[in-house]
Design a protein around this motif. Structure first.
Motif, PDB file in Angstrom:
ATOM      1  N   LEU A 160       0.873  -1.181   0.000  1.00 56.63           N
ATOM      2  CA  LEU A 160       0.000   0.000   0.000  1.00 56.63           C
ATOM      3  C   LEU A 160       0.902   1.220   0.000  1.00 56.63           C
ATOM      4  CD1 LEU A 160      -2.929  -0.482   2.534  1.00 56.63           C
ATOM      5  CD2 LEU A 160      -3.096  -0.220   0.062  1.00 56.63           C
ATOM      6  N   LYS A 199      -2.884   3.722  -1.466  1.00 50.18           N
ATOM      7  CA  LYS A 199      -3.366   3.088  -2.698  1.00 50.18           C
ATOM      8  C   LYS A 199      -2.687   1.731  -2.877  1.00 50.18           C
ATOM      9  CE  LYS A 199      -4.276   7.006  -5.732  1.00 50.18           C
ATOM     10  NZ  LYS A 199      -3.788   7.685  -6.893  1.00 50.18           N
ATOM     11  N   PRO A 200      -3.417   0.737  -3.421  1.00 48.89           N
ATOM     12  CA  PRO A 200      -2.755  -0.542  -3.666  1.00 48.89           C
ATOM     13  C   PRO A 200      -1.698  -0.391  -4.761  1.00 48.89           C
ATOM     14  CG  PRO A 200      -5.037  -0.575  -4.451  1.00 48.89           C
ATOM     15  CD  PRO A 200      -4.820   0.754  -3.815  1.00 48.89           C
TER      16      PRO A 200
END
Ligand code: SF4
Ligand code: SF4
Length: 357
Positions: free
Chosen positions: A221, A225-226
């Motif tokens: 992460l 956000k991934p």
């Protein structure tokens, strides 16, 4: 049963018969011998005395339609409209009338297509797409090939090498190209730079993780956000993660270099097939003429030409003189990068089919 037509087959090898010169079709499986009257020309004789000449010429592979029309017009004039392209992008004209062979050679040469590439010459370089077609190249294979073949013109049109020399160029480290007496391959020297803002939108993260041959990629992460992260100590800079995930940019004007590999061979003739070995690394990716690459290739070719016995392929020659003598004779520096024999690969290579998280 209705005759199978090549137009309807969209995959696999097409039926060669519709493209074959009528003399070749008539004598299919009935050829008695062939010989090599001069560079670029092969002569074939059939059981019934029929004769055909193959005239081979070099092309630039990526051609505009004017050039293709010109080559087709030459085929209509001298070869009853029949041609074929070889894997090394040479064009071959089949000529059934002896009186047309020399005029064909003159016409091809006058139009800028050198006739040669047969027997113990340096044939055209088998190369990959480069900037024109592919979405991942680190250099322009076609451009590097054009620049190099301009300098090897004499070796293409003359048969002065100890044996055939097959070369290849590859514009990434992982896909096209292939074994060759001399292979010119792009070489990345830094791990990919990740654009974390784009990964989640563009990349299928499990596929990217699974792609890495040394399991250096992990999901992560980043700023909520991934995304993905790379263990740079493990990364071997192969570039395999870049095709499925363009935000893992690995191409770099400074750090993407060229490497030269020597002694690969697919054929079983005289000796078993061999893998090529790294002999020069870190050469600048320097368009439009790539002079540093040409210099190393020409040096290897010149020493091979002077030192090998007749009919020794490059790999046979190196096998006889040994790698220390190869580096000594060519003057190429032998560095720590040449001795990795991958003994550690059992623990470092990602040999499992499981996706790791
Ligand atoms: S060698 Fe790699 S970059 Fe070049 S055309 Fe093939 S897949 Fe594309
Ligand atoms: S796929 Fe290749 S370049 Fe990408 S992280 Fe793994 S080792 Fe490095």
């Amino acid at each position: 049963m209705a005759e199978r037509t090549w137009e309807t087959i969209e995959s696999g090898t097409p039926d060669p018969m519709p493209f074959m010169h009528p003399v070749m079709k008539k004598n299919y499986g009935k050829w008695v011998f062939h010989n090599h009257p001069k560079p670029g020309v092969l002569y074939h004789r059939a059981e019934n005395g029929d004769e055909i000449w193959t005239v081979k010429a070099g092309t630039q592979r990526q051609m505009d339609h004017y050039t293709i029309r010109k080559l087709a017009d030459i085929a209509d004039q001298f070869a009853d409209g029949f041609v074929r392209f070889t894997t090394r992008s040479n064009i071959e004209y089949m000529v059934s009338d002896k009186n047309k062979v020399e005029p064909l050679i003159k016409t091809l040469t006058d139009n800028g297509f050198p006739v040669g590439g047969t027997a113990n010459s340096v044939s055209m370089i088998a190369h990959t797409q480069g900037w024109l077609h592919c979405d991942i190249p680190g250099t322009d294979a076609s451009g590097a090939v054009k620049a190099l073949m301009d300098e090897l013109y004499h070796e293409f049109t003359h048969c002065e090498m100890p044996n055939r020399v097959k070369m290849s160029t590859s514009c990434c480290e992982i896909n096209c190209g292939g074994q060759a007496d001399i292979a010119i391959v792009i070489q990345h020297t830094k791990p990919p730079k990740i654009n974390h803002d784009l990964v989640a939108n563009v990349c299928e993260r499990p596929s990217v993780v699974a792609r890495c041959p040394v399991a250096a990629i992990r999901p992560a992460l980043v700023n909520g956000k991934p995304s993905l992260e790379v263990d740079e100590k493990k990364c071997i800079c192969c570039g395999a993660c870049f095709p499925p995930c363009p935000p893992m940019q690995i191409n770099d004007p400074e750090h993407s270099k060229f490497a030269i590999w020597v002694g690969g061979k697919n054929a079983n003739a005289r000796a078993k097939p061999t893998f090529h070995k790294l002999v020069a690394a870190g050469l600048p990716n320097n368009p439009p003429r790539w002079p540093e690459v040409s210099q190393v290739v020409k040096k290897i070719l010149n020493v091979y030409k002077d030192d090998a016995h007749s009919w020794e392929r490059l790999s046979d020659w190196v096998e006889r003189i040994g790698w220390p003598a190869f580096f000594e004779k060519t003057g190429l520096p032998f560095t720590k990068y040449h001795i990795d024999n991958w003994r550690g690969s059992r623990s470092s290579l990602n040999a499992s089919t499981h996706i790791r998280f």
